[in-house]
Design an enzyme around this catalytic site. Structure first.
Site, mmCIF file in Angstrom:
data_model
loop_
_atom_site.group_PDB
_atom_site.id
_atom_site.type_symbol
_atom_site.label_atom_id
_atom_site.label_comp_id
_atom_site.label_asym_id
_atom_site.label_seq_id
_atom_site.Cartn_x
_atom_site.Cartn_y
_atom_site.Cartn_z
ATOM 1 C CB THR A 155 -0.871 0.034 1.279
ATOM 2 O OG1 THR A 155 -1.802 -1.029 1.212
ATOM 3 C CG2 THR A 155 -1.602 1.357 1.431
ATOM 4 N NE ARG A 183 -10.356 -4.658 4.982
ATOM 5 C CZ ARG A 183 -9.235 -3.947 4.857
ATOM 6 N NH1 ARG A 183 -8.881 -3.478 3.681
ATOM 7 N NH2 ARG A 183 -8.478 -3.700 5.902
ATOM 8 C CB THR A 206 0.548 1.756 5.411
ATOM 9 O OG1 THR A 206 0.509 0.510 4.694
ATOM 10 C CG2 THR A 206 1.891 1.874 6.096
ATOM 11 N N GLY A 207 -1.000 -0.535 6.929
ATOM 12 C CA GLY A 207 -1.047 -1.695 7.818
ATOM 13 C C GLY A 207 -2.478 -2.165 7.969
ATOM 14 N N GLY A 209 -5.936 -2.155 8.331
ATOM 15 C CA GLY A 209 -6.859 -1.038 8.196
ATOM 16 C C GLY A 209 -7.953 -0.991 9.236
#
Ligand code: SD4
Length: 294
Positions: A155, A183, A206-207, A209
């Site tokens: 991302t 999703r 980021t990571g 969500g």
């Protein structure tokens, strides 16, 4: 001075290099950021953004993107968009050509087609191979793609600063691999995945969500800077809050990074090591941030 920040090892480098290339050609800050993300979306090698990314559990790639202008807090976003790339450019059209902030799913796709985007198949041989492996129960990629060769998620979230004090934040992603259809994570959500306010600074995430969204991670971090914290202190405050309050926040990496209007920046993560790319008037460096604990 113009500063660009971008997330993760491989795509982040492409993002800041492309943004700077456009800056040298005289592009405005928002266009530089849009082009940086679009270049990553169109590269089939990046597995969590755009063309050739990892699909949902139906085998469909669904993309999310957002962009926010710190000058007037205007924002545009799209989520769950199939067959259109780059979606960061669609998010920008939502910002500029509609009175809305977000368009979703098929209607976002319809809007993109009306704006001249060509629908296309985003699955590549590589993404089909990964899908088959996942269906067979031996996918090398978990929700967030952490492997030896692919150093963390792909991302790309970007922040840009043009002195004196104008900021843009933006993000583009295919979200989590093998997600339930429909999703949506933090990346297209203003305040969760990105936030920019020229009065103070900008932040991005980021990571995982779900956890970043529950924390309103980007807005929380900008508000912490507004209270007087440095970008590094603000990121650490957000991440420590998440570790303390959200049991799921340490199961996968959750990252926030931030830049204030003076060009100071920082980042923090709940897990592992995060790589942040920094481009200051064309001078490109990468910094590592190790996980925090209480
Ligand atoms: C999401 N935050 O959809 C994104 C995933 C991500 O690197 O950042 N991956 O939850």
């Amino acid at each position: 001075m113009t500063t660009f920040l971008a997330t993760w090892r491989e795509p982040g480098k492409t993002a800041v290099e492309t943004a700077w290339k456009h800056r040298q050609q005289g592009a405005d800050l928002m266009t530089c950021i849009e082009m940086g993300l679009a270049e990553c979306e169109l590269d089939p090698d990046f597995l969590a953004i755009g063309l050739g990314s990892l699909p949902n559990s139906d085998g469909e790639i669904e993309l999310d993107a957002s962009i926010m202008d710190g000058a007037d807090l205007s924002a545009g976003a799209v989520c769950s968009v199939q067959n259109i790339c780059p979606v960061i450019s669609v998010a920008r059209k939502v910002l500029e050509d509609t009175p809305h902030v977000m368009l979703a799913g098929d209607q976002a796709k319809r809007f993109a087609i009306e704006k001249g985007f060509e629908p296309r198949n985003l699955m590549t041989a590589e993404s089909i191979k990964h899908l088959e492996e996942w269906k067979a129960g031996n996918a090398p990629y978990k929700y967030i793609h952490v492997t030896e060769e692919h150093l963390h998620g792909d991302t790309v979230t970007m922040l840009g600063l043009e002195e004196p004090g104008h900021l843009i934040a933006a993000s583009a992603t295919s979200g989590l691999a093998w997600k339930l259809p429909g999703r949506v994570g933090d990346s297209p959500i203003i305040g969760a995945g990105i936030y920019a306010d020229d009065e103070t600074g900008a932040a991005g995430a980021t990571g995982l969500g779900e956890e970043l969204w529950k924390a309103c991670a980007s807005f929380r971090t900008v508000e912490a800077m507004k209270r007087g914290l440095s970008p590094q202190e603000a990121c650490e405050e957000t991440i420590l809050h998440m570790i303390r309050r959200q049991p799921g926040a340490t199961e996968h990496a959750c990252v926030v990074f931030a830049m204030n209007k003076a060009g100071e920046y920082g980042a923090a993560t709940t897990q592992g090591v995060f790589h942040l790319w920094i481009c200051q008037d064309g001078v490109i460096t990468v910094k590592e941030y190790s996980e925090l604990s209480l």
